[in-house]
Every structure is written in structure tokens, then in C-alpha cells.
Motif scaffolding. Sequence first.
Motif, short mmCIF file in Angstrom:
data_model
loop_
_atom_site.label_atom_id
_atom_site.label_comp_id
_atom_site.label_asym_id
_atom_site.label_seq_id
_atom_site.Cartn_x
_atom_site.Cartn_y
_atom_site.Cartn_z
N HIS A 44 -19.28 13.33 -8.08
CA HIS A 44 -18.46 13.58 -6.88
C HIS A 44 -19.24 14.41 -5.86
O HIS A 44 -19.21 14.13 -4.66
CB HIS A 44 -17.15 14.29 -7.25
CG HIS A 44 -16.16 13.40 -7.91
ND1 HIS A 44 -15.58 12.31 -7.29
CD2 HIS A 44 -15.60 13.44 -9.15
CE1 HIS A 44 -14.73 11.72 -8.11
NE2 HIS A 44 -14.73 12.39 -9.25
N LEU A 45 -19.94 15.42 -6.33
CA LEU A 45 -20.74 16.26 -5.44
C LEU A 45 -21.85 15.45 -4.77
O LEU A 45 -22.16 15.65 -3.60
CB LEU A 45 -21.33 17.45 -6.20
CG LEU A 45 -20.33 18.55 -6.53
CD1 LEU A 45 -20.94 19.55 -7.52
CD2 LEU A 45 -19.84 19.25 -5.28
N ARG A 46 -22.45 14.52 -5.52
CA ARG A 46 -23.49 13.67 -4.96
C ARG A 46 -22.93 12.80 -3.83
O ARG A 46 -23.54 12.69 -2.77
CB ARG A 46 -24.13 12.79 -6.04
CG ARG A 46 -25.31 11.98 -5.49
CD ARG A 46 -25.96 11.09 -6.52
NE ARG A 46 -25.04 9.98 -6.84
CZ ARG A 46 -24.61 9.69 -8.06
NH1 ARG A 46 -25.01 10.39 -9.10
NH2 ARG A 46 -23.79 8.69 -8.26
N VAL A 47 -21.75 12.23 -4.02
CA VAL A 47 -21.12 11.42 -2.97
C VAL A 47 -20.88 12.28 -1.73
O VAL A 47 -21.16 11.87 -0.60
CB VAL A 47 -19.80 10.80 -3.48
CG1 VAL A 47 -19.00 10.18 -2.34
CG2 VAL A 47 -20.07 9.77 -4.56
N LEU A 48 -20.35 13.48 -1.93
CA LEU A 48 -20.07 14.38 -0.81
C LEU A 48 -21.35 14.81 -0.10
O LEU A 48 -21.39 14.94 1.12
CB LEU A 48 -19.30 15.61 -1.29
CG LEU A 48 -17.87 15.33 -1.77
CD1 LEU A 48 -17.27 16.57 -2.44
CD2 LEU A 48 -16.99 14.86 -0.62
N ARG A 49 -22.42 15.01 -0.87
CA ARG A 49 -23.71 15.39 -0.30
C ARG A 49 -24.30 14.23 0.51
O ARG A 49 -24.80 14.43 1.61
CB ARG A 49 -24.67 15.78 -1.43
CG ARG A 49 -25.49 16.99 -1.16
CD ARG A 49 -26.42 17.41 -2.28
NE ARG A 49 -26.84 16.41 -3.23
CZ ARG A 49 -26.42 16.35 -4.51
NH1 ARG A 49 -25.60 17.25 -4.98
NH2 ARG A 49 -26.85 15.41 -5.31
N GLU A 50 -24.21 13.02 -0.03
CA GLU A 50 -24.81 11.86 0.63
C GLU A 50 -24.15 11.53 1.97
O GLU A 50 -24.80 11.02 2.87
CB GLU A 50 -24.76 10.64 -0.30
CG GLU A 50 -25.77 10.74 -1.43
CD GLU A 50 -25.63 9.61 -2.45
OE1 GLU A 50 -24.67 8.80 -2.35
OE2 GLU A 50 -26.48 9.55 -3.35
N CYS A 51 -22.86 11.82 2.10
CA CYS A 51 -22.19 11.55 3.38
C CYS A 51 -22.22 12.77 4.30
O CYS A 51 -21.72 12.71 5.42
CB CYS A 51 -20.78 11.04 3.18
SG CYS A 51 -19.62 12.28 2.63
N GLY A 52 -22.82 13.88 3.84
CA GLY A 52 -23.01 15.04 4.68
C GLY A 52 -21.88 16.05 4.69
O GLY A 52 -21.91 17.00 5.46
N LEU A 53 -20.86 15.86 3.85
CA LEU A 53 -19.73 16.79 3.83
C LEU A 53 -20.05 18.10 3.12
O LEU A 53 -19.39 19.11 3.35
CB LEU A 53 -18.50 16.14 3.19
CG LEU A 53 -17.80 15.14 4.08
CD1 LEU A 53 -16.77 14.35 3.29
CD2 LEU A 53 -17.15 15.83 5.26
N VAL A 54 -21.01 18.07 2.22
CA VAL A 54 -21.47 19.31 1.59
C VAL A 54 -22.99 19.31 1.57
O VAL A 54 -23.63 18.27 1.65
CB VAL A 54 -20.95 19.50 0.13
CG1 VAL A 54 -19.45 19.55 0.08
CG2 VAL A 54 -21.49 18.46 -0.81
#
Length: 120
Positions: A44-54
Amino acid sequence: MDEVADAIADAVRREILESLRGTRLTAGEIAAKFEISRPAVSRHLRVLRECGLVHDELVGRQRFYVLDPAPLAEVAEWIARFDTAAAWTHRLDALETEVYRTRKAHRARPKDEQTKENTA
């Protein structure tokens, strides 16, 4: 925008974003909030990182995750187009301006015209 919308479509990722609002947390601290496995939280963190949210910050030997709400702006702007309250605000502002103009014009007319109008 689609990438961000896909990311926030998941309840776990939305909860992660809520957790990161105003603070930074390690992956372990984030995982402790959920009843899912650490590898699942990591995905989940990877998905958020890849779209720039975290984004992550390495501090010593710890990696902290930090919220970056900027990518949400485009989604928020798109959603705002469906907000009828904003359209009503614009219309009510226009009505207020027209009422002001009418009152001003009414006050500017000579008294004898106003008297004739009120007695008719």
C-alpha cells in the motif's frame, strides 16, 4: 489524476493517508495500526509513493513516511466541478449585486418620482 484516484479508492490507503496527516511515521508504526500483514502495508505504501501522495525520508536507519497532499489538488478540483453549492454562491453574489444596484438607482431618483410611484 487517475493514478491518485485509484490509490485513494482503497480504504486502507485512505486510512494510511489519514494517519500521516500532520505527522511522519515509520512503516512499522503504520503497520501496527492495521490487522493486515506488514508486506501488505508495504505494498500500500508503494502505491501511495508511486502516485506521489507520500514520500519517504531516511533518518539514520529509520525510514519515515510523510504525506504530500499536492497530488490530491487535481482530484479535488475535478470533484468541485460537481459542487452545486459553488454555483449557488456565484448566483447569490450576482443577485446581491443587482439588488445593490437597484437600491442605489432608486435612491438616486428625484423624490417626486418616488412619491408618484409609492402612491400608484
